[in-house]
Design a protein around this motif. Structure first.
Motif, short mmCIF file in Angstrom:
data_model
loop_
_atom_site.label_atom_id
_atom_site.label_comp_id
_atom_site.label_asym_id
_atom_site.label_seq_id
_atom_site.Cartn_x
_atom_site.Cartn_y
_atom_site.Cartn_z
N TRP A 1 0.82 -1.22 0.00
CA TRP A 1 0.00 0.00 0.00
C TRP A 1 0.85 1.27 0.00
O TRP A 1 0.37 2.33 -0.41
CB TRP A 1 -0.88 0.04 1.25
CG TRP A 1 -1.96 -0.99 1.28
CD1 TRP A 1 -2.28 -1.90 0.33
CD2 TRP A 1 -2.87 -1.21 2.37
NE1 TRP A 1 -3.33 -2.68 0.73
CE2 TRP A 1 -3.71 -2.28 1.98
CE3 TRP A 1 -3.06 -0.63 3.61
CZ2 TRP A 1 -4.73 -2.77 2.81
CZ3 TRP A 1 -4.07 -1.11 4.43
CH2 TRP A 1 -4.89 -2.16 4.03
N VAL B 1 -5.81 3.58 -2.16
CA VAL B 1 -6.18 2.19 -1.89
C VAL B 1 -7.61 2.15 -1.36
O VAL B 1 -7.99 2.98 -0.53
CB VAL B 1 -5.23 1.58 -0.82
CG1 VAL B 1 -5.69 0.19 -0.39
CG2 VAL B 1 -3.80 1.53 -1.33
N GLY C 1 -8.73 -3.91 0.40
CA GLY C 1 -7.37 -4.31 0.78
C GLY C 1 -7.37 -5.19 2.01
O GLY C 1 -6.62 -6.18 2.07
#
Length: 383
Positions: A78, A84, A89
């Protein structure tokens, strides 16, 4: 709908035999009808003991190095300045538990995940149909893994191993479909809930810089030679402020907002008749946000947990025989990720932070888009 601690206890603990778990048939089909959270009675009790034994403190202690390696590599990926989707994630953290040689497992599980809350129209091209097809493929792949384990007599001490080795009082074991349904069911129950919780934790830490800069995690990080040595079980048991942050995040977000039950007979509660066949919903969120039990409930305040909550008012993992058997593992995963996050990265949230969406669990709008970076004086992440 039941919004009091006493009513929730009445349904989920004191009279659990009068209320059965109930889910839409389309969701049972998607997960697998033999998954433990669709059942009660002897079958459920046996399965719950299996899951609890595979997720006991003794068992999860051994998972720390693996969980830590996954957390570090995820955070490393990341830290490139790109935006992100935090929730997505966090979900990827859980897909790595699949065997590396079974990429097809991950792909098909992702399709099932996307179709779980779609309208159950089984027509080719719909998300639901794609998910049903992917679920069939998942079963086939898991059957192969199960057969391989049995043929090679691989007695691994993991959840699959515990399920395969189980025999009840009559010497009967679980069939392959029951094993597959429970593997998929447990992953499904764990993935989105924990990913949602971690996303909210990241938001609350971002909003409260004092918590982010707290000395607790820094001291552990330095004692581990700035991440050169792994976290120990003892260290994860000695993170009191971080633990309170987790407890308060779970209260605020109330990831599992309610649970479904169905009356199996006519039941009377406080002068009200609940007819047989009616759905009953204990509302955990309403209890968690009731100022009677938590002062100024709209405010994020981890220090409120310096005093234990009143009985039956704090239910982030449910209560009774169907409470989450993996709650200690979930909290361990959160402690490990928070430790490395606050010591190695900083981040900013991109766009609106105040809107909530449900999929079906509550997450910040668009999965909390955020940009991550290592501060100049931060050490490189270590494997």
């Amino acid at each position: 709908m039941l919004a009091s601690p006493e009513a929730s206890r009445f349904v989920l603990v004191n009279n659990a035999d009068l209320f059965k778990p109930t889910y839409p048939k389309s969701k049972e089909k998607m997960i697998g009808p033999s998954a433990l959270f669709f059942h009660q009675g002897e079958y459920h009790n046996h399965l719950r003991k299996i899951v609890q034994s595979s997720l006991s403190p003794e068992a999860i202690k051994k998972l720390i190095p693996g969980l830590e390696a996954i957390a570090i590599s995820t955070l490393e990926s990341w830290a490139n300045g790109k935006v992100v989707n935090t929730f997505q994630g966090m979900k990827k953290l859980f897909l790595v538990i699949w065997r590396k040689d079974k990429e097809e497992l991950k792909e098909n599980y992702s399709i099932v995940d996307k179709g779980y809350n779609s309208f159950p129209t089984n027509i080719p091209g719909t998300a639901y149909h794609k998910a049903i097809m992917a679920r069939k493929r998942l079963s086939q792949i898991l059957q192969e893994i199960i057969c391989e384990r049995k043929e090679k007599k691989l007695l691994e001490n993991d959840l699959l191993g515990h399920l395969l080795n189980f025999k009840n009082d009559k010497g009967l074991s679980l069939n392959n479909d029951q094993v597959a349904d429970n593997i998929i069911g447990i992953l499904f129950a764990a993935q989105d809930t924990t990913a949602s919780a971690l996303t909210w934790i990241l938001k609350y830490l971002h909003d409260d810089q004092k918590l982010l800069e707290a000395a607790e995690q820094k001291a552990i990080y330095l004692s581990n030679e700035k991440g050169n040595r792994s976290l120990t079980w003892t260290q994860t048991r000695n993170m009191p402020l971080t633990y309170k942050v987790i407890l308060e995040s779970l209260r605020m977000a109330s990831i599992v907002s309610f649970t479904f039950r169905e009356a199996v007979v006519d039941v009377e509660y406080n002068g009200y008749l609940i007819p047989k066949g009616w759905k009953v919903m204990p509302l955990f969120r309403n209890i968690h946000h009731n100022p009677e039990f938590f002062s100024e409930p709209q405010n994020f305040d981890p220090y409120r947990f310096e005093v234990a909550p009143k009985p039956n008012t704090y239910l982030p993992f449910g209560t009774g025989a169907h409470s989450c058997p993996g709650n200690e593992l979930a909290k361990l995963e959160m402690l490990i990720l928070i430790h490395h996050l606050v010591n190695k990265l900083r981040w900013e949230v991109v766009g609106s932070q105040d809107t909530v969406q449900y999929s079906p669990f509550p997450v910040p709008q668009n999965g909390l888009p955020a940009r991550f970076w290592k501060e100049p004086d931060k050490q490189e992440l270590h494997n």
